[in-house]
Design a protein around this motif. Structure first.
Motif, PDB file in Angstrom:
ATOM      1  N   ALA A  57       0.783  -1.221  -0.039  1.00  0.00           N
ATOM      2  CA  ALA A  57      -0.030  -0.029   0.014  1.00  0.00           C
ATOM      3  C   ALA A  57       0.877   1.185   0.062  1.00  0.00           C
ATOM      4  CB  ALA A  57      -1.089  -0.038   1.058  1.00  0.00           C
ATOM      5  N   THR A  58       1.912   1.178   0.821  1.00  0.00           N
ATOM      6  CA  THR A  58       2.698   2.531   0.806  1.00  0.00           C
ATOM      7  C   THR A  58       3.278   2.932  -0.488  1.00  0.00           C
ATOM      8  OG1 THR A  58       3.366   1.742   3.208  1.00  0.00           O
ATOM      9  CG2 THR A  58       4.687   3.482   1.863  1.00  0.00           C
ATOM     10  N   THR A  59       4.030   2.145  -1.378  1.00  0.00           N
ATOM     11  CA  THR A  59       4.642   2.133  -2.518  1.00  0.00           C
ATOM     12  C   THR A  59       3.305   2.629  -3.540  1.00  0.00           C
ATOM     13  OG1 THR A  59       4.456  -0.238  -3.062  1.00  0.00           O
ATOM     14  CG2 THR A  59       6.451   0.945  -2.404  1.00  0.00           C
ATOM     15  N   ALA A  60       2.268   1.933  -3.318  1.00  0.00           N
ATOM     16  CA  ALA A  60       1.141   2.154  -4.205  1.00  0.00           C
ATOM     17  C   ALA A  60       0.634   3.712  -4.184  1.00  0.00           C
ATOM     18  CB  ALA A  60      -0.186   1.299  -3.913  1.00  0.00           C
ATOM     19  N   ALA A  61       0.675   4.078  -2.912  1.00  0.00           N
ATOM     20  CA  ALA A  61       0.090   5.308  -2.693  1.00  0.00           C
ATOM     21  C   ALA A  61       1.174   6.513  -3.300  1.00  0.00           C
ATOM     22  CB  ALA A  61       0.049   5.669  -0.985  1.00  0.00           C
ATOM     23  N   ILE A  62       2.366   6.450  -3.230  1.00  0.00           N
ATOM     24  CA  ILE A  62       3.464   7.134  -3.812  1.00  0.00           C
ATOM     25  C   ILE A  62       3.226   7.143  -5.156  1.00  0.00           C
ATOM     26  CG2 ILE A  62       5.809   7.706  -3.735  1.00  0.00           C
ATOM     27  CD1 ILE A  62       6.104   6.285  -1.180  1.00  0.00           C
ATOM     28  N   GLN A  63       3.242   5.950  -5.817  1.00  0.00           N
ATOM     29  CA  GLN A  63       3.175   5.623  -7.264  1.00  0.00           C
ATOM     30  C   GLN A  63       1.846   6.456  -7.664  1.00  0.00           C
ATOM     31  OE1 GLN A  63       3.227   1.539  -7.294  1.00  0.00           O
ATOM     32  NE2 GLN A  63       4.903   1.688  -9.080  1.00  0.00           N
ATOM     33  N   GLY A  64       0.816   6.562  -6.990  1.00  0.00           N
ATOM     34  CA  GLY A  64      -0.521   7.027  -7.388  1.00  0.00           C
ATOM     35  C   GLY A  64      -0.419   8.668  -7.324  1.00  0.00           C
ATOM     36  N   ALA A  65       0.216   9.366  -6.572  1.00  0.00           N
ATOM     37  CA  ALA A  65       0.543  10.599  -6.214  1.00  0.00           C
ATOM     38  C   ALA A  65       1.440  11.089  -7.464  1.00  0.00           C
ATOM     39  CB  ALA A  65       1.268  10.835  -4.888  1.00  0.00           C
ATOM     40  N   ILE A  66       2.565  10.386  -7.651  1.00  0.00           N
ATOM     41  CA  ILE A  66       3.392  10.765  -8.829  1.00  0.00           C
ATOM     42  C   ILE A  66       2.543  10.699 -10.269  1.00  0.00           C
ATOM     43  CG2 ILE A  66       5.437  10.063 -10.370  1.00  0.00           C
ATOM     44  CD1 ILE A  66       6.278   8.863  -7.946  1.00  0.00           C
ATOM     45  N   ALA A  67       1.742   9.608 -10.343  1.00  0.00           N
ATOM     46  CA  ALA A  67       1.035   9.552 -11.860  1.00  0.00           C
ATOM     47  C   ALA A  67       0.077  10.676 -11.691  1.00  0.00           C
ATOM     48  CB  ALA A  67       0.453   8.219 -11.739  1.00  0.00           C
ATOM     49  N   GLY A  68      -0.801  10.922 -10.802  1.00  0.00           N
ATOM     50  CA  GLY A  68      -1.585  12.291 -10.699  1.00  0.00           C
ATOM     51  C   GLY A  68      -1.068  13.645 -10.965  1.00  0.00           C
ATOM     52  N   LEU A  69       0.199  13.656 -10.503  1.00  0.00           N
ATOM     53  CA  LEU A  69       0.766  14.900 -10.507  1.00  0.00           C
ATOM     54  C   LEU A  69       1.519  15.085 -12.238  1.00  0.00           C
ATOM     55  CD1 LEU A  69       2.999  15.292  -7.361  1.00  0.00           C
ATOM     56  CD2 LEU A  69       0.935  16.897  -8.131  1.00  0.00           C
ATOM     57  N   ARG A  70       1.959  13.912 -12.528  1.00  0.00           N
ATOM     58  CA  ARG A  70       2.460  13.925 -13.788  1.00  0.00           C
ATOM     59  C   ARG A  70       1.324  14.184 -15.035  1.00  0.00           C
ATOM     60  NH1 ARG A  70       7.202  15.269 -16.641  1.00  0.00           N
ATOM     61  NH2 ARG A  70       5.913  15.973 -18.166  1.00  0.00           N
ATOM     62  N   ALA A  71       0.261  13.487 -14.794  1.00  0.00           N
ATOM     63  CA  ALA A  71      -0.887  13.784 -15.709  1.00  0.00           C
ATOM     64  C   ALA A  71      -1.285  15.156 -15.849  1.00  0.00           C
ATOM     65  CB  ALA A  71      -2.115  12.758 -15.158  1.00  0.00           C
ATOM     66  N   ALA A  72      -1.439  15.847 -14.330  1.00  0.00           N
ATOM     67  CA  ALA A  72      -1.689  17.180 -14.338  1.00  0.00           C
ATOM     68  C   ALA A  72      -0.769  17.878 -15.085  1.00  0.00           C
ATOM     69  CB  ALA A  72      -2.148  17.655 -12.902  1.00  0.00           C
ATOM     70  N   LEU A  73       0.438  17.983 -14.792  1.00  0.00           N
ATOM     71  CA  LEU A  73       1.566  18.507 -15.551  1.00  0.00           C
ATOM     72  C   LEU A  73       1.464  18.484 -17.038  1.00  0.00           C
ATOM     73  CD1 LEU A  73       4.103  20.363 -15.216  1.00  0.00           C
ATOM     74  CD2 LEU A  73       5.506  18.244 -15.030  1.00  0.00           C
ATOM     75  N   ASP A  74       1.022  17.476 -17.652  1.00  0.00           N
ATOM     76  CA  ASP A  74       1.080  17.017 -18.924  1.00  0.00           C
ATOM     77  C   ASP A  74      -0.044  18.181 -19.548  1.00  0.00           C
ATOM     78  OD1 ASP A  74       2.778  14.850 -19.104  1.00  0.00           O
ATOM     79  OD2 ASP A  74       1.597  13.670 -19.733  1.00  0.00           O
ATOM     80  N   LEU A  75      -1.219  18.190 -18.932  1.00  0.00           N
ATOM     81  CA  LEU A  75      -2.332  19.015 -19.214  1.00  0.00           C
ATOM     82  C   LEU A  75      -2.292  20.562 -19.118  1.00  0.00           C
ATOM     83  CD1 LEU A  75      -5.056  16.689 -17.993  1.00  0.00           C
ATOM     84  CD2 LEU A  75      -4.208  16.684 -20.146  1.00  0.00           C
ATOM     85  N   GLY A  76      -0.627  21.103 -18.500  1.00  0.00           N
ATOM     86  CA  GLY A  76      -0.580  22.289 -18.414  1.00  0.00           C
ATOM     87  C   GLY A  76      -0.857  22.964 -17.132  1.00  0.00           C
TER      88      GLY A  76
END
Length: 362
Positions: free
Chosen positions: A302-321
């Motif tokens: 769960a710990t690594t999953a939570a960190i991975q999720g936060a990274i992916a969410g931020l990166r997706a938002a950054l992609d969109l400007g």
């Protein structure tokens, strides 16, 4: 038709943190989960997590689920679609979610897949008898619904899940006859959990496997046998356990069917649990609009999953400007790398290295 900036598929620790991270960056998010409550596997976990306090250590799984669900409900940028399962993904960018009565079309700009994993089963005689359960099923019945499916248990698998569920069964008043494992040592469990089980009088028998269950149309006894270094049965080493439940805790397999449907590049990596999508350190797959996080990207916890999720969410938002501090993403990457320095993550790190090597060789 719903058209969010980011679609998150799966409401476990990876999906919830992906949704929160993307929304905090300013993106509109649709979070879809097939269950009626968010939390994924966390809702059935009553033990405390290890690791860092900032990532949930010291809290119990269901408490983390409640905390993150409350934050999601209070965030106006996040819309949830519960009780719906994403059943289709198409090349025109349309995703389809459905329940038993209705369906919804979704056209997101970016997608984070956090579908988790399914339990692995093993083959033995009468393994379809009533009384043969996956560990997750027993946890759900016991910890969510307050139902014990039996009185006497044999647990197959000495990983963290098997050992933790054994302790929870003892707390609930059940009898755990033994934990067996085909391996010569603990299958990934923390020693602190294994020590609790042994102090309670539950033997952990290594280099032993189950060969069959028998009874009058249901589990009444289980036959086991020792194995040699090639995992072959050793004649004359049979041992019978009088049990009414055999609990299988023999690992998980990533749920990557949606990614396969879209032609995302996948590789078979045993160290990561099976077929997993190639992805970079931000979770981006061979389809640049699709990210992965959590067990679908490789079985961890769960710990690594939570960190991975936060990274992916931020990166997706950054992609969109949207305005995202790149330093925040790097901070999370470093945190993930540091968490994987544990010897328990050695196999995962080997799998990730093999995954990236295969991707480069393509």
């Amino acid at each position: 038709m719903i058209a969010p900036d980011v679609l998150v598929v799966g409401g476990g620790p990876a999906g919830m943190n992906a949704a929160l991270a993307a929304a905090e960056a300013g993106a509109s998010v649709l979070l879809v989960d097939r269950f009626s409550n968010l939390g994924g596997q966390l809702v059935k976990q009553t033990h405390k997590f290890f690791g860092w306090a900032s990532r949930g250590a010291g809290a119990r799984g269901f408490e983390l689920a409640q905390k993150w669900e409350k934050e999601i409900q209070e965030n106006p940028r996040i819309q949830t679609l519960l009780g719906f399962e994403v059943i289709g993904a198409y090349k025109d960018g349309i995703w389809l979610a459905a329940d038993l009565e209705d369906f919804v079309k979704i056209k997101p700009r970016r997608v984070v897949i956090a579908t988790g994993a399914s339990e692995r089963m093993i083959t033995f005689e009468n393994n379809d008898y009533p009384g043969v359960y996956g560990a997750g099923a027993v946890q759900t019945l016991m910890n969510v619904y307050g139902v014990l499916p039996g009185e006497r248990y044999l647990i197959v698998g000495s990983g963290n899940v098997g050992v933790i569920v054994a302790y929870q069964l003892l707390q609930a008043g059940a009898k755990v006859e033994a934990i067996i494992d085909v391996l010569p040592r603990l299958g990934g469990a923390y020693w602190v959990h294994a020590a609790k089980i042994q102090r309670a009088g539950v033997p952990i028998l290594f280099k032993r496997t189950i060969t069959g269950v028998y009874g009058d149309g249901k589990v009444e006894r289980a036959e086991t046998v020792e194995v040699d270094d090639r995992f072959q049965p050793i004649p004359g080493t049979g041992k019978t356990f009088s049990v009414d439940v055999v609990l299988l805790a023999v690992g998980l397999m990533p749920l990557s069917e949606l990614l396969f449907e879209l032609g995302v590049r996948e590789y078979y990596i045993p160290e990561l649990g099976g077929f997993v999508p190639w992805h970079d350190r931000d979770g981006r797959t061979s389809n640049p609009d699709i990210f992965v996080a959590g067990d679908v990207a490789g079985i961890e916890e769960a710990t690594t999953a939570a960190i991975q999720g936060a990274i992916a969410g931020l990166r997706a938002a950054l992609d969109l400007g949207f305005e995202v501090d790149p330093g925040k993403i790097e901070e999370l990457r470093v945190m993930l790398s540091q968490f994987r320095l544990s010897s328990l993550s050695e196999k995962v790190c080997q799998g990730l290295e093999l995954l990236h090597t295969k991707g480069e060789q393509r």
